[in-house]
Scaffold this active site. Structure first.
Site, PDB file in Angstrom:
ATOM      1  N   ARG A  74       0.841  -1.215   0.000  1.00 38.17           N
ATOM      2  CA  ARG A  74       0.000   0.000   0.000  1.00 38.17           C
ATOM      3  C   ARG A  74       0.866   1.251   0.000  1.00 38.17           C
ATOM      4  NH1 ARG A  74      -5.003   0.781  -1.297  1.00 38.17           N
ATOM      5  NH2 ARG A  74      -5.655  -0.981  -0.011  1.00 38.17           N
ATOM      6  N   ARG A 100       0.970  -6.932  -9.707  1.00 39.57           N
ATOM      7  CA  ARG A 100       1.485  -6.397  -8.438  1.00 39.57           C
ATOM      8  C   ARG A 100       1.598  -7.475  -7.369  1.00 39.57           C
ATOM      9  NH1 ARG A 100      -3.203  -2.563  -5.659  1.00 39.57           N
ATOM     10  NH2 ARG A 100      -4.952  -3.972  -5.899  1.00 39.57           N
ATOM     11  N   HIS A 170      -0.096   3.504 -10.508  1.00 39.00           N
ATOM     12  CA  HIS A 170      -1.079   3.989  -9.519  1.00 39.00           C
ATOM     13  C   HIS A 170      -0.369   4.784  -8.409  1.00 39.00           C
ATOM     14  CE1 HIS A 170      -4.256   3.725  -6.512  1.00 39.00           C
ATOM     15  NE2 HIS A 170      -4.987   2.894  -7.210  1.00 39.00           N
ATOM     16  N   ASP A 214     -12.870   9.716  -6.601  1.00 40.33           N
ATOM     17  CA  ASP A 214     -12.357   8.622  -7.438  1.00 40.33           C
ATOM     18  C   ASP A 214     -12.774   8.938  -8.874  1.00 40.33           C
ATOM     19  OD1 ASP A 214     -11.392   6.289  -8.446  1.00 40.33           O
ATOM     20  OD2 ASP A 214     -12.451   4.976  -7.053  1.00 40.33           O
ATOM     21  N   GLU A 273      -2.823   8.962 -11.226  1.00 45.55           N
ATOM     22  CA  GLU A 273      -2.389   7.723 -11.885  1.00 45.55           C
ATOM     23  C   GLU A 273      -2.402   7.856 -13.400  1.00 45.55           C
ATOM     24  OE1 GLU A 273      -5.123   4.769 -10.305  1.00 45.55           O
ATOM     25  OE2 GLU A 273      -5.365   5.992  -8.512  1.00 45.55           O
TER      26      GLU A 273
HETATM   27  O1  TA6 Z   1      -7.374   3.975  -8.777  1.00 44.54           O
HETATM   28  C1  TA6 Z   1      -8.414   4.199  -7.902  1.00 44.54           C
HETATM   29  C2  TA6 Z   1      -8.875   2.855  -7.365  1.00 44.54           C
HETATM   30  O2  TA6 Z   1      -9.290   2.035  -8.394  1.00 44.54           O
HETATM   31  C3  TA6 Z   1      -9.970   3.138  -6.343  1.00 44.54           C
HETATM   32  O3  TA6 Z   1     -11.235   2.763  -6.784  1.00 44.54           O
HETATM   33  C4  TA6 Z   1      -9.488   2.449  -5.095  1.00 44.54           C
HETATM   34  O4  TA6 Z   1     -10.100   1.290  -4.817  1.00 44.54           O
HETATM   35  C5  TA6 Z   1      -7.990   2.356  -5.329  1.00 44.54           C
HETATM   36  O5  TA6 Z   1      -7.806   2.192  -6.691  1.00 44.54           O
HETATM   37  C6  TA6 Z   1      -7.160   1.401  -4.504  1.00 44.54           C
HETATM   38  O6  TA6 Z   1      -7.296   0.075  -4.878  1.00 44.54           O
HETATM   39  P1  TA6 Z   1      -6.592  -1.070  -4.053  1.00 44.54           P
HETATM   40  O7  TA6 Z   1      -6.993  -2.346  -4.712  1.00 44.54           O
HETATM   41  O8  TA6 Z   1      -5.116  -0.850  -4.142  1.00 44.54           O
HETATM   42  O9  TA6 Z   1      -7.102  -0.939  -2.649  1.00 44.54           O
END
Ligand code: TA6
Length: 300
Positions: A74, A100, A170, A214, A273
């Site tokens: 994270r 990932r 991301h 988002d 992103e």
């Molecule tokens: O890029 C935004 C997103 O798709 C959000 O909807 C949110 O869920 C985020 O990514 C994080 O995703 P993750 O699977 O890393 O918790």
């Protein structure tokens, strides 16, 4: 998987590139160009740190990330591939793709003539990837570090049939206080809000984040600037090969439900992103390739 001793012997560059085992047991490569430092985990080809000389860290990492296999790291720059968001096939397949959650190999490292340090990581189709996605491919992530950080994902169709994928770099940008940032570069752009097909248009020259957000900005190719008043700096994300920019922050309530975001951690980052999704999903015929790249810097 190669040991750190093997990686050092084959790919280490004295004073510029070293490998070590992180406390969580994963291998991490440390890059030092003399003008900046960066770290990348081989698991997920996950960039976890970028620190230009004289500056504070640019990427946010959660204090609660577990660094355990099977769970995405994270923070930093998770690499989403070969799909972005929910899987379109099996619902139990991983969100944001499997890349990932896999060990990447190292294919080359270099100290370039202009002083940049470079490392290329790769992931190729295998029985493990075929389980999730029946395509032959090679993905390479090349990271070049000078005073800025350039990260480029190249996907090659190595099979005999066409393939389609979506992807994202991301990036979690570290900010001093989410409520005090202004994001520039999104004005005059259409966007979707996650989960909705309704389009909106951003008219404001600067986006402030005072609520969960988002958004997928479409046909958006220009640089995004994050003006951070509390850290007194502007972060720049300039991209190539991506026509969608996603901006995400979960807000307080949702972040409390995400077990690997530390308390109030949502106030310390914004994700901007470089993505290939919606109308910018990538189709590759056999032998074709596509590059998605982002250059991250601190504006002078
Ligand atoms: O890029 C935004 C997103 O798709 C959000 O909807 C949110 O869920 C985020 O990514 C994080 O995703 P993750 O699977 O890393 O918790």
């Amino acid at each position: 998987m190669q040991s750190t001793a093997q990686l050092h012997a084959q790919f280490g560059i004295e004073n510029h590139l070293t490998f070590e085992i992180h406390s969580g047991g994963m291998v991490v490569a440390h890059l030092n160009s003399g003008k900046a430092k960066a770290s990348v985990f081989l698991y997920g080809a996950h960039i976890a740190s970028f620190c230009p000389g004289g500056e504070e860290e640019v990427l946010w990492m959660s204090n609660h990330t577990s660094y355990t296999e099977g769970k995405p790291i994270r923070g930093g720059i998770p690499l989403c591939f070969p799909w972005f968001g929910a899987p379109s096939t099996e619902t139990n397949f991983p969100k944001h793709g499997f890349a990932r959650l896999m060990h990447w190999g190292v294919s080359q490292t270099a100290l370039l003539a202009d002083g940049k340090v470079q490392i290329t990581l790769f992931l190729e189709s295998s029985d493990e990837t075929w389980y999730f996605w029946p395509h032959e491919f090679k993905a390479e992530l090349t990271i070049s570090l000078g005073s800025d950080l350039h990260s480029a994902l190249k996907v090659i169709n190595t099979g005999t049939l066409p393939l389609r994928y979506s992807a994202a770099l991301h990036t979690y940008f570290k900010v001093g206080n989410l409520n005090a940032i202004a994001i520039e570069g999104l004005s005059g752009t259409l966007f979707y809000t996650q989960g909705s097909t309704e389009q909106h248009f951003q008219t404001e020259p600067f986006l402030s984040i005072d609520r969960p957000l988002d958004r997928c900005y479409i046909n958006h190719c220009q640089a995004t600037l994050i003006h951070d008043a509390s850290m007194n700096r502007t972060l720049v994300a300039d991209k190539q090969g991506s026509e969608v920019t996603v901006v995400w922050n979960p807000g307080e309530a949702t972040s409390r439900l995400i077990d690997d975001i530390h308390p109030n951690g949502y106030l310390e980052f914004v994700c901007v992103e470089a993505a290939n999704t919606y109308d910018d999903t990538i189709d590759l015929d056999p032998g074709e390739w596509h590059l998605t790249a982002v250059r991250i810097s601190v504006a002078q």
